[in-house]
Design a protein around this motif. Structure first.
Motif, PDB file in Angstrom:
ATOM      1  N   SER A 403     -11.332 -19.635  21.198  1.00  0.00           N
ATOM      2  CA  SER A 403     -11.437 -20.629  20.650  1.00  0.00           C
ATOM      3  C   SER A 403     -12.728 -21.620  20.636  1.00  0.00           C
ATOM      4  CB  SER A 403     -10.271 -21.548  21.074  1.00  0.00           C
ATOM      5  OG  SER A 403     -10.415 -21.826  22.409  1.00  0.00           O
ATOM      6  N   GLY A 404     -13.708 -20.975  21.348  1.00  0.00           N
ATOM      7  CA  GLY A 404     -14.925 -21.431  21.718  1.00  0.00           C
ATOM      8  C   GLY A 404     -15.078 -22.446  23.099  1.00  0.00           C
ATOM      9  N   THR A 405     -13.957 -22.489  23.858  1.00  0.00           N
ATOM     10  CA  THR A 405     -13.989 -23.191  24.997  1.00  0.00           C
ATOM     11  C   THR A 405     -14.777 -22.411  26.124  1.00  0.00           C
ATOM     12  OG1 THR A 405     -11.766 -24.112  24.419  1.00  0.00           O
ATOM     13  CG2 THR A 405     -12.659 -24.310  26.837  1.00  0.00           C
ATOM     14  N   VAL A 406     -15.480 -23.271  26.810  1.00  0.00           N
ATOM     15  CA  VAL A 406     -16.232 -22.686  27.852  1.00  0.00           C
ATOM     16  C   VAL A 406     -15.743 -23.300  29.078  1.00  0.00           C
ATOM     17  CG1 VAL A 406     -18.435 -22.185  29.106  1.00  0.00           C
ATOM     18  CG2 VAL A 406     -18.483 -22.135  26.714  1.00  0.00           C
ATOM     19  N   ARG A 407     -15.147 -22.468  30.051  1.00  0.00           N
ATOM     20  CA  ARG A 407     -14.924 -23.227  31.357  1.00  0.00           C
ATOM     21  C   ARG A 407     -15.399 -22.410  32.571  1.00  0.00           C
ATOM     22  NH1 ARG A 407      -9.955 -25.731  29.597  1.00  0.00           N
ATOM     23  NH2 ARG A 407      -8.637 -24.831  28.021  1.00  0.00           N
ATOM     24  N   VAL A 408     -15.453 -23.259  33.742  1.00  0.00           N
ATOM     25  CA  VAL A 408     -15.958 -22.920  35.019  1.00  0.00           C
ATOM     26  C   VAL A 408     -14.836 -22.943  36.040  1.00  0.00           C
ATOM     27  CG1 VAL A 408     -17.661 -22.980  36.853  1.00  0.00           C
ATOM     28  CG2 VAL A 408     -18.125 -23.414  34.519  1.00  0.00           C
ATOM     29  N   ILE A 409     -14.711 -21.691  36.632  1.00  0.00           N
ATOM     30  CA  ILE A 409     -13.555 -21.960  37.979  1.00  0.00           C
ATOM     31  C   ILE A 409     -14.239 -21.499  39.084  1.00  0.00           C
ATOM     32  CG2 ILE A 409     -11.597 -21.572  36.575  1.00  0.00           C
ATOM     33  CD1 ILE A 409     -11.528 -18.618  36.944  1.00  0.00           C
ATOM     34  N   VAL A 410     -13.923 -22.120  40.400  1.00  0.00           N
ATOM     35  CA  VAL A 410     -14.432 -21.820  41.602  1.00  0.00           C
ATOM     36  C   VAL A 410     -13.478 -21.268  42.640  1.00  0.00           C
ATOM     37  CG1 VAL A 410     -16.425 -23.229  41.069  1.00  0.00           C
ATOM     38  CG2 VAL A 410     -14.285 -24.283  42.192  1.00  0.00           C
ATOM     39  N   GLN A 411     -13.761 -20.669  43.483  1.00  0.00           N
ATOM     40  CA  GLN A 411     -13.085 -20.104  44.719  1.00  0.00           C
ATOM     41  C   GLN A 411     -14.014 -20.404  45.963  1.00  0.00           C
ATOM     42  OE1 GLN A 411      -9.861 -18.127  45.252  1.00  0.00           O
ATOM     43  NE2 GLN A 411     -10.459 -19.345  46.951  1.00  0.00           N
ATOM     44  N   HIS A 412     -13.948 -21.652  46.405  1.00  0.00           N
ATOM     45  CA  HIS A 412     -14.782 -22.061  47.351  1.00  0.00           C
ATOM     46  C   HIS A 412     -14.099 -22.361  48.523  1.00  0.00           C
ATOM     47  CE1 HIS A 412     -18.152 -23.620  44.593  1.00  0.00           C
ATOM     48  NE2 HIS A 412     -18.298 -22.675  44.699  1.00  0.00           N
ATOM     49  N   SER A 431     -16.971 -21.467  17.395  1.00  0.00           N
ATOM     50  CA  SER A 431     -16.505 -20.176  17.114  1.00  0.00           C
ATOM     51  C   SER A 431     -16.441 -19.356  18.409  1.00  0.00           C
ATOM     52  CB  SER A 431     -18.041 -19.566  16.143  1.00  0.00           C
ATOM     53  OG  SER A 431     -17.998 -20.100  15.199  1.00  0.00           O
ATOM     54  N   PRO A 432     -15.934 -18.255  18.367  1.00  0.00           N
ATOM     55  CA  PRO A 432     -15.490 -17.506  19.576  1.00  0.00           C
ATOM     56  C   PRO A 432     -16.854 -17.218  20.590  1.00  0.00           C
ATOM     57  CG  PRO A 432     -14.248 -16.526  17.869  1.00  0.00           C
ATOM     58  CD  PRO A 432     -15.158 -17.450  16.899  1.00  0.00           C
ATOM     59  N   VAL A 433     -16.730 -17.431  21.789  1.00  0.00           N
ATOM     60  CA  VAL A 433     -17.759 -17.271  22.575  1.00  0.00           C
ATOM     61  C   VAL A 433     -17.867 -15.749  22.788  1.00  0.00           C
ATOM     62  CG1 VAL A 433     -18.739 -17.745  24.959  1.00  0.00           C
ATOM     63  CG2 VAL A 433     -17.394 -19.407  23.835  1.00  0.00           C
ATOM     64  N   THR A 434     -19.255 -15.161  22.440  1.00  0.00           N
ATOM     65  CA  THR A 434     -19.436 -13.772  22.673  1.00  0.00           C
ATOM     66  C   THR A 434     -20.275 -13.352  24.031  1.00  0.00           C
ATOM     67  OG1 THR A 434     -21.620 -14.261  21.334  1.00  0.00           O
ATOM     68  CG2 THR A 434     -19.402 -13.503  20.315  1.00  0.00           C
ATOM     69  N   LYS A 435     -20.965 -14.187  24.299  1.00  0.00           N
ATOM     70  CA  LYS A 435     -21.841 -14.003  25.716  1.00  0.00           C
ATOM     71  C   LYS A 435     -21.832 -15.004  26.513  1.00  0.00           C
ATOM     72  CE  LYS A 435     -24.831 -11.173  23.054  1.00  0.00           C
ATOM     73  NZ  LYS A 435     -24.453  -9.895  23.309  1.00  0.00           N
ATOM     74  N   ILE A 436     -21.957 -14.985  28.003  1.00  0.00           N
ATOM     75  CA  ILE A 436     -21.955 -16.178  28.987  1.00  0.00           C
ATOM     76  C   ILE A 436     -22.384 -15.795  30.096  1.00  0.00           C
ATOM     77  CG2 ILE A 436     -19.525 -15.800  30.147  1.00  0.00           C
ATOM     78  CD1 ILE A 436     -19.143 -18.862  29.619  1.00  0.00           C
ATOM     79  N   MET A 437     -23.545 -16.492  30.827  1.00  0.00           N
ATOM     80  CA  MET A 437     -23.729 -16.208  31.960  1.00  0.00           C
ATOM     81  C   MET A 437     -24.076 -17.343  32.850  1.00  0.00           C
ATOM     82  SD  MET A 437     -27.734 -14.608  33.373  1.00  0.00           S
ATOM     83  CE  MET A 437     -27.056 -12.794  33.074  1.00  0.00           C
ATOM     84  N   LEU A 438     -23.450 -17.409  34.038  1.00  0.00           N
ATOM     85  CA  LEU A 438     -23.628 -18.475  35.097  1.00  0.00           C
ATOM     86  C   LEU A 438     -24.464 -17.792  36.285  1.00  0.00           C
ATOM     87  CD1 LEU A 438     -22.757 -20.924  36.372  1.00  0.00           C
ATOM     88  CD2 LEU A 438     -20.926 -19.862  37.462  1.00  0.00           C
ATOM     89  N   SER A 439     -25.725 -18.651  36.397  1.00  0.00           N
ATOM     90  CA  SER A 439     -26.638 -18.218  37.322  1.00  0.00           C
ATOM     91  C   SER A 439     -27.026 -19.357  38.300  1.00  0.00           C
ATOM     92  CB  SER A 439     -27.992 -17.982  36.692  1.00  0.00           C
ATOM     93  OG  SER A 439     -28.900 -19.064  35.882  1.00  0.00           O
ATOM     94  N   ILE A 444     -25.084 -20.632  30.698  1.00  0.00           N
ATOM     95  CA  ILE A 444     -25.740 -20.239  29.337  1.00  0.00           C
ATOM     96  C   ILE A 444     -24.347 -19.662  28.449  1.00  0.00           C
ATOM     97  CG2 ILE A 444     -27.148 -18.839  27.850  1.00  0.00           C
ATOM     98  CD1 ILE A 444     -28.502 -18.746  30.949  1.00  0.00           C
ATOM     99  N   SER A 445     -24.055 -19.926  27.444  1.00  0.00           N
ATOM    100  CA  SER A 445     -23.064 -19.299  26.521  1.00  0.00           C
ATOM    101  C   SER A 445     -23.893 -19.039  25.045  1.00  0.00           C
ATOM    102  CB  SER A 445     -21.805 -20.362  26.537  1.00  0.00           C
ATOM    103  OG  SER A 445     -22.267 -21.711  25.875  1.00  0.00           O
ATOM    104  N   VAL A 446     -23.103 -18.334  24.392  1.00  0.00           N
ATOM    105  CA  VAL A 446     -23.457 -17.739  23.089  1.00  0.00           C
ATOM    106  C   VAL A 446     -22.088 -17.489  22.469  1.00  0.00           C
ATOM    107  CG1 VAL A 446     -24.867 -16.290  21.565  1.00  0.00           C
ATOM    108  CG2 VAL A 446     -25.596 -16.541  23.796  1.00  0.00           C
ATOM    109  N   CYS A 447     -22.183 -18.246  20.970  1.00  0.00           N
ATOM    110  CA  CYS A 447     -21.117 -18.069  20.285  1.00  0.00           C
ATOM    111  C   CYS A 447     -21.412 -17.147  18.780  1.00  0.00           C
ATOM    112  CB  CYS A 447     -20.576 -19.335  19.945  1.00  0.00           C
ATOM    113  SG  CYS A 447     -21.244 -20.269  18.462  1.00  0.00           S
TER     114      CYS A 447
END
Length: 654
Positions: A403-412, A431-439, A444-447
């Motif tokens: 659905s195009g949503t970007v989420r971040v989940i953590v295990q700290h 639009s649907p997210v096709t690429k993502i990178m957490l650095s 960074i996300s790409v749809c």
């Protein structure tokens, strides 16, 4: 135009006039009430030119009542051509060399064309720019591989599996898109056998996949790049390739290297010894089309969106297939394989403990997290926080949905015992997210909207992502990249835009605008600005590319360097020093220049048949089943309109 007369081919006086008139004795040019004149002798001193043919009557013409001849070309570009015919002098600083050379070629002014070519070649060389780092010629075509049976674990499967239809599905930045049925060359579905299709790297090694064979190179500072392995020629087209340059604990010692290729449902795995000789370990079948092939430590992993995972272990020599939920994306973290699935769940498999921990002869597939909306997980990126004595390694996962949503989940440390916790949600993609990178510094996300990129800054405290002040928007831009409709121009697994780079460094995108081009743009993922552009040193089309960091030498102060590897239609490999490019870009203020400018884009499109290309779907989508065939976007409609206008202009002139 000129004396108040009206001509049927003249434009509105408020618009630039395209074309001019020639008289027979004196040649007249009318451009917005300005008149230029010259003699027949001036126009015809170059033999066999357009003007000698025109004035001799060999070319049909349109004339007005005074006998002036109409030519449908750009008058502003004709002015320097006329000056050259008069004086035989050229002032290149005041002109656009490329446009003028195009006009000079049309008019057949050979001396001017040659001079403009020399001007154009001043900044081009077969030795490349300062960023050009090496050239590997095409390898020798190998002999054919002898027939072998496929093996899945201890059981043998007779022959090659038949073609399997691949269903369309959107995947993450690390799950290559479907290529359709790769087929057998004899069936007419094969690709150019001499073209580089895929490049992958590991440590100081690279593997290059051609249509029917794979080669491996390694680099040493003293001797440079050396060819160390060439596989036999296969009967079918290679879709995927994986390389492991450091196998620890294998039966052949610590110097083992492994390379694997996949086509359709089958996988072939070779070991490469220290002396470069290779031995075929085995042929394995996933029973469904292989859509991702990679190593996790000693384990070779193959996955398919249909819900299959295959694992081969270097110690046990055991191959096992496992049925899981349909897979849309994946990433790795240490010895863990993380899967984003169609049911909205994220699962993990500890492949290091395979096959010691098995339940009913199955891999232990454990659910890690379920999306609150249960949207399909279409992109996935795992970041391991730096290991400290207090907390050890703690995991952070960024994912995108259909659905195009970007989420971040953590295990700290503060969430131990309760599983990953939802940290942040962004709803900026439609639009649907096709690429993502957490650095370390960015998210960074790409749809699917023409590779629309969104980048946020990430705030960290003691290495872990922090809510104070939290992630903030940084930039928004597009990586326009047209693709072949039929796929014959290359393998899309070899032309992934990125982002490339280590998680604790700045990432880059690689932009190839049209399929048949010799130019790539390198752009920062943080702001979309252009780091550099590279052009093939031999003018051949770029068919594959990859960014890889090679280890430094053993000398004190040596550090890894990042390179862009480009594969070409003639089978060669060209290398470009991105570390130097990044350093140069860091010393100067990068102008607001990202991908191609409008002028550069139109120049590239003039070399491309737009009817044979497609752009990503621009429409918002609620799920992966929204559409199976990308629809023509508004962007493409505009480009086609421009192309038709250009064709009409050429037709009117002819």
């Amino acid at each position: 135009i000129g004396g108040g007369k009206t001509y049927p081919f003249a434009s509105d006086s408020k618009k630039p006039c395209r074309g001019f008139f020639l008289g027979l004795l004196l040649i007249y040019f009318y451009v917005r009430h300005r008149r230029f004149s010259t003699s027949k002798q001036t126009l015809t001193w170059v033999p066999d030119s357009f003007f000698s043919s025109l004035l001799s009557g060999r070319i049909s013409t349109l004339k007005d009542e005074t006998g002036a001849i109409f030519i449908d070309r750009d008058p502003s570009l004709f002015a320097p051509i006329l000056n050259f015919l008069r004086t035989k002098e050229l002032h290149p600083r005041s002109i656009d060399v490329h446009l003028l050379m195009h006009e000079a070629e049309f008019y057949g002014i050979t001396p001017l064309v040659r001079k403009l070519q020399l001007c154009d070649e001043l900044d081009r060389s077969s030795c490349g720019t300062v960023l050009f780092n090496g050239y590997l010629p095409p390898p020798v075509y190998p002999v054919k591989r002898r027939n072998r049976h496929s093996v899945a674990g201890p059981q043998f499967m007779g022959g090659r599996s038949g073609p399997v239809e691949r269903a369309p599905v959107r995947r993450s930045n690390t799950m290559p898109p479907n290529l359709g049925n790769s087929g057998i060359l004899s069936s007419g579905l094969g690709a150019d056998p001499g073209m580089v299709r895929i490049i992958c790297g590991h440590h100081n090694w690279i593997a290059l996949a051609y249509a029917q064979f794979v080669v491996c190179y390694r680099v040493k500072e003293s001797s440079g790049w050396q060819l160390v392995f060439t596989s036999p020629r296969l009967d079918w087209v290679i879709d995927r390739v994986a390389l492991n340059a450091k196998v620890m604990g294998g039966s052949l010692g610590d110097n083992d290297k492994m390379v694997a290729v996949a086509s359709g449902t089958e996988i072939i795995l070779w070991s490469i010894c220290a002396d470069g000789n290779g031995n075929e370990i085995g042929v394995f079948s996933l029973n469904v089309p292989v859509e991702a092939l990679f190593f996790v430590g000693n384990q070779l992993i193959a996955t398919s969106h249909t819900g299959k995972v295959g694992v081969w272990n270097a110690v046990t020599k055991h191959w096992q297939n496992q049925d899981v939920v349909p897979i849309n994306s994946y990433d790795t973290a240490g010895s863990f394989l993380i899967l984003g699935c169609n049911n909205g769940s994220i699962y993990y498999i500890d492949v290091q403990k395979f096959p010691l921990r098995m339940k009913d002869n199955d891999l232990l597939v454990t659910e890690l997290y379920r999306d609150p909306s249960e949207d399909a997980i279409t992109a996935l990126s795992v970041y391991l926080t730096p290991k400290t004595s207090d907390s050890g390694n703690w995991i952070e996962i960024a994912y995108g949905t259909s659905s195009g949503t970007v989420r971040v989940i953590v295990q700290h440390p503060e969430t131990v015992g309760s599983g990953p916790q939802l940290f942040q949600t962004f709803s900026v993609h439609r639009s649907p997210v096709t690429k993502i990178m957490l650095s370390e510094k960015h998210l960074i996300s790409v749809c699917a909207d023409n590779n629309h990129v969104r980048t946020w800054t990430v705030t960290r405290f003691r290495g872990m992502i922090s809510t104070q002040p939290g992630s903030t928007p940084l930039t928004s831009f597009k990586i326009l990249s047209l693709e072949d409709i039929d796929g014959h121009g290359g393998c899309s697994a070899g032309t992934e835009i990125g982002p490339y780079g280590e998680r604790d460094d700045q990432q880059v995108f690689i932009q190839r605008v049209v399929p048949d081009t010799d130019k790539l743009y390198v752009r920062l993922s943080s702001n979309g600005k252009r780091v550099c552009e590279v052009r093939s040193v031999d003018g051949t089309s770029i068919t594959a590319f990859m960014v890889h960091e090679c280890e430094g030498s053993s000398r004190i102060g040596s550090r890894p360097r990042r390179y862009l590897f480009s594969g070409h239609g003639n089978g060669s490999i060209q290398m470009w020093d991105l570390t130097t490019a990044m350093e140069i870009a860091g010393k100067v203020d990068i102008k607001a220049l990202g991908g191609p400018t409008e002028e550069e884009l139109l120049e590239l499109l003039d070399q491309c048949d737009l009817a044979l290309t497609r752009t990503p779907d621009m429409s918002p989508a609620a799920s992966l089943t929204h559409t199976s065939t990308p629809r023509t976007s508004t962007c493409r409609y505009i480009l086609l309109t421009h192309e038709h206008h250009y064709i009409l202009d050429r037709f009117m002139f002819s």
